[in-house]
Structure formats: structure tokens, C-alpha cells
Scaffold this active site. Structure first.
Site, PDB file in Angstrom:
ATOM      1  N   HIS A 243      -0.485   4.974  -5.272  1.00 17.21           N
ATOM      2  CA  HIS A 243      -1.072   5.181  -3.942  1.00 17.21           C
ATOM      3  C   HIS A 243      -0.884   6.614  -3.400  1.00 17.21           C
ATOM      4  O   HIS A 243      -1.845   7.335  -3.181  1.00 17.21           O
ATOM      5  CB  HIS A 243      -0.429   4.212  -2.932  1.00 17.21           C
ATOM      6  CG  HIS A 243      -0.443   2.772  -3.352  1.00 17.21           C
ATOM      7  ND1 HIS A 243      -1.573   1.976  -3.328  1.00 17.21           N
ATOM      8  CD2 HIS A 243       0.555   1.984  -3.799  1.00 17.21           C
ATOM      9  CE1 HIS A 243      -1.258   0.754  -3.732  1.00 17.21           C
ATOM     10  NE2 HIS A 243       0.015   0.722  -4.034  1.00 17.21           N
TER      11      HIS A 243
HETATM   12  O1  RIB Z   1       0.815   0.007   0.375  1.00 22.29           O
HETATM   13  C1  RIB Z   1       1.243   1.112  -0.368  1.00 22.29           C
HETATM   14  C2  RIB Z   1       2.060   2.037   0.482  1.00 22.29           C
HETATM   15  O2  RIB Z   1       3.208   1.348   0.955  1.00 22.29           O
HETATM   16  C3  RIB Z   1       2.606   3.251  -0.293  1.00 22.29           C
HETATM   17  O3  RIB Z   1       2.754   4.325   0.591  1.00 22.29           O
HETATM   18  C4  RIB Z   1       3.947   2.769  -0.758  1.00 22.29           C
HETATM   19  O4  RIB Z   1       4.872   3.844  -0.959  1.00 22.29           O
HETATM   20  C5  RIB Z   1       4.384   1.959   0.420  1.00 22.29           C
HETATM   21  O5  RIB Z   1       4.926   2.850   1.394  1.00 22.29           O
END
Ligand code: RIB
Ligand code: CA
Length: 314
Positions: A243
Site C-alpha cells: 500500500h
Molecule cells: O489499509 C492499509 C493501510 O493501513 C497501510 O497504510 C498500512 O500500513 C496500514 O496503516
């Protein structure tokens, strides 16, 4: 080359946050002014320490790391040790950081820096719950017009949620903060699960990190080995979605991404859909557009960039 783009990274490391920080520190197009830690994947005492560990892994103990909000604005803190492990950075064995945490609270650092530097020059890269940013806006509303842009990993629409059927973790943890930030009139690029779920850490891509003859590459592979297992089991995919590095990659190579300017609103009332990002993708409402929502990424190009940059780190 143009002058580097000044950025502040707000983060809750988290292995994917860590890779995003490595990418930023490996990229001369960016000047990391500072890092602000927030409670999210794991409690604040761990996220701030993990941020310092990653700066040292990148050979950058000079980076200023500030600790911020210990909990969301209204709701209780929800963490994600099941994904990130009890340290928040399970996988590699990284030494306790020698670099010190800054005394100044992250919210004060954000306000002071944004008020001191020329308006419209600082980009905020947010990788976790938006609590620090929201608190800074409450503390000093004038910063809203001084922030160049916010590039945020968060939300999900076509892909649904990852912590509930309707909400993505960063928004779910502090939906009130997200609503406040999304309604502040700040230029916003939002990178939701719809996009990040296309950036999978396949075995071949992780091996490229493991094969690097530096410390950062194998450490990245060890982080991803741990981080991906939760989503591989959940989604039945080869690898898990990476992500947070999408935020930094968009700044470096926006052509790797596709999206459009639409309205995004955050559910803060219903427990069933708490933290849902309601994206008016087809513009069926009169709600004013407030975010460029990215829906697609060229995953091969994204990992090419990531691999090329991280290979240059110590
Ligand atoms: O949903 C994914 C996000 O939530 C990313 O930023 C991961 O690090 C968590 O913080
Ligand atoms: Ca994160």
C-alpha cells in the site's frame, strides 16, 4: 534536475510504511523535511521507534522523527498486530535505534514548519490514520492554505474495505480525522485499496530485493515475507498489496497511476459502515469534488521503480 520536492511523511510503521520511507530516502527528487509518527498499525511508542529504525537502515540518522497522536481524535485506538506483528516491523532483525526522537510533538512540528516555510511548498505524504494532520489543522487552521498537497494512502470503494467490509484501516482507525482533512479544501490525492491491491509483492518481486548486495534490499525482503502472509491467506494471492509506497511512487512517477477528481466523503455515524469512504465516482451527487482518487497502477513499473531505488541504499 529541479529543486527536490519538500515532503513530510506522516506514518505508522508498519512494514509497508517502512518501504515507503526507504523509497523516499532513496529518491533525490524528494527532500524529506521530517517524519511524524502516529498511532495506527501498532501503538505510538512502536511506530516512532520503527520510523527511527528505518531511517538508520537507510543510513539517514539525521532525519528528524517526531512522535504525534497516541490515539484517534474520538474513537479508541485499533491496531493491526495480526498483520504487522507485535513490534509492527516483524521480519528483519533491526538494531534498536541510536538516533534520538525529537522532543517537539509532531503536531507542533507540522504547524511550525508549515507556518515558517513559504506557502504552497510542502507536500504531506500520509501513510496512516490522519490524526496528526487533523489535530494540526485544529491547532492552526491557517496551515490549510499553506499545504501544497496531501498524498494519502487510505480508503477503498470498488474494492470494499480491509478492516471491515466497508472500511480501510487508515480511515477506519480515525474517521473523524479523515473527514476533517478531506473537508479542509487542501489539494488531495487519495490512493485507496482499489489501486494498492494491484501492487502485489509476488515471490519474483520479493526475490529482487533479497538478491540486492546491500542491507536495505534483504531487509525489505524480510519485511515483505512477514507482511504479505496475512493478505496472501486472506485473498489467496501470490503476494500481498504493498500500500504505502504507492504514495511516494505517485510523487516520483505519477504516470504509473490513473484516477480522477471526484468527491470522497467519510462515514462517521453508522457502526456498520464506520470509516467508509463514499466515492462519488460517477458524479451522481452535487457534492463538490475534493480528491483525485487513484484507481489503477502499473504494477510492473511500480516495482521497477522501487527495486531500482532501494538497490541504491546502504
Ligand atoms: O489499509 C492499509 C493501510 O493501513 C497501510 O497504510 C498500512 O500500513 C496500514 O496503516
Ligand atoms: Ca501505514
Amino acid at each position: 534536475m529541479n529543486k527536490p520536492l519538500p515532503i513530510i511523511i506522516d506514518t505508522d510503521p508498519g512494514q509497508d510504511d517502512a518501504v515507503a520511507i526507504l523509497l523516499a530516502l532513496a529518491s533525490p527528487e524528494l527532500e524529506v523535511l521530517g517524519i511524524t509518527a502516529v498511532a495506527g498499525n501498532v501503538p505510538l511508542a512502536l511506530t516512532e521507534k520503527n520510523a527511527r529504525k528505518i531511517c538508520e537502515l537507510a543510513g539517514r540518522p539525521d532525519v528528524k522523527v517526531h512522535a504525534g497522536a497516541i490515539r484517534p481524535m474520538v474513537r479508541s485506538l485499533v491496531t493491526a498486530e495480526e498483520v504487522h506483528g507485535k513490534t509492527g516491523l516483524d521480519g528483519p532483525v533491526l538494531p534498536e535505534p541510536a538516533m534520538t526522537l525529537q522532543d517537539q510533538h509532531a503536531v507542533d512540528y507540522l504547524v511550525e514548519t508549515l507556518m515558517a516555510r513559504p506557502a504552497g511548498t510542502i507536500t504531506l505524504c500520509t501513510l496512516g490514520p490522519l490524526t496528526n494532520i487533523a489535530l494540526a489543522l485544529v491547532r492552526e487552521p491557517r496551515i490549510a492554505s499553506r499545504i501544497k498537497q496531501i498524498v494519502a494512502m487510505g480508503g477503498g470503494y470498488f474494492e470494499g474495505g480491509n478492516v471491515t467490509p466497508s472500511a480501510e484501516f487508515n480511515i477506519y482507525v480515525d474517521p473523524h480525522a479523515a473527514r476533517l482533512v478531506f473537508e479542509a479544501g487542501i489539494p488531495l490525492t487519495l490512493i485507496p485499496l482499489d489501486c494498492t491491491h494491484q501492487a502485489l509483492t509476488t515471490a519474483k518481486r520479493v526475490e529482487a530485493f533479497r538478491a540486492m548486495n546491500n542491507k536495505s534490499g534483504p531487509a525489505t525482503a524480510a519485511m515483505l515475507d512477514f507482511f504479505e502472509r496475512f493478505d496472501e491467506n486472506k485473498y489467496g494471492t501470490d503476494g500481498g498489496p504493498l500500500h504505502d509506497p504507492c504514495v511516494v511512487a505517485w510523487l516520483l512517477q505519477p504516470e504509473l497511476f490513473e484516477g480522477k477528481l471526484v468527491n470522497v466523503s467519510v462515514e462517521c455515524e453508522s457502526e456498520l459502515t464506520m470509516g467508509m469512504t463514499v466515492v462519488d465516482w460517477w458524479r451522481v451527487t452535487k457534492r463538490a469534488p475534493n480528491a483525485t482518487v487513484l484507481r489503477n497502477v502499473n504494477a510492473e513499473g511500480f516495482f521497477r521503480l522501487l527495486t531500482e531505488r532501494i538497490s541504491k541504499l546502504p
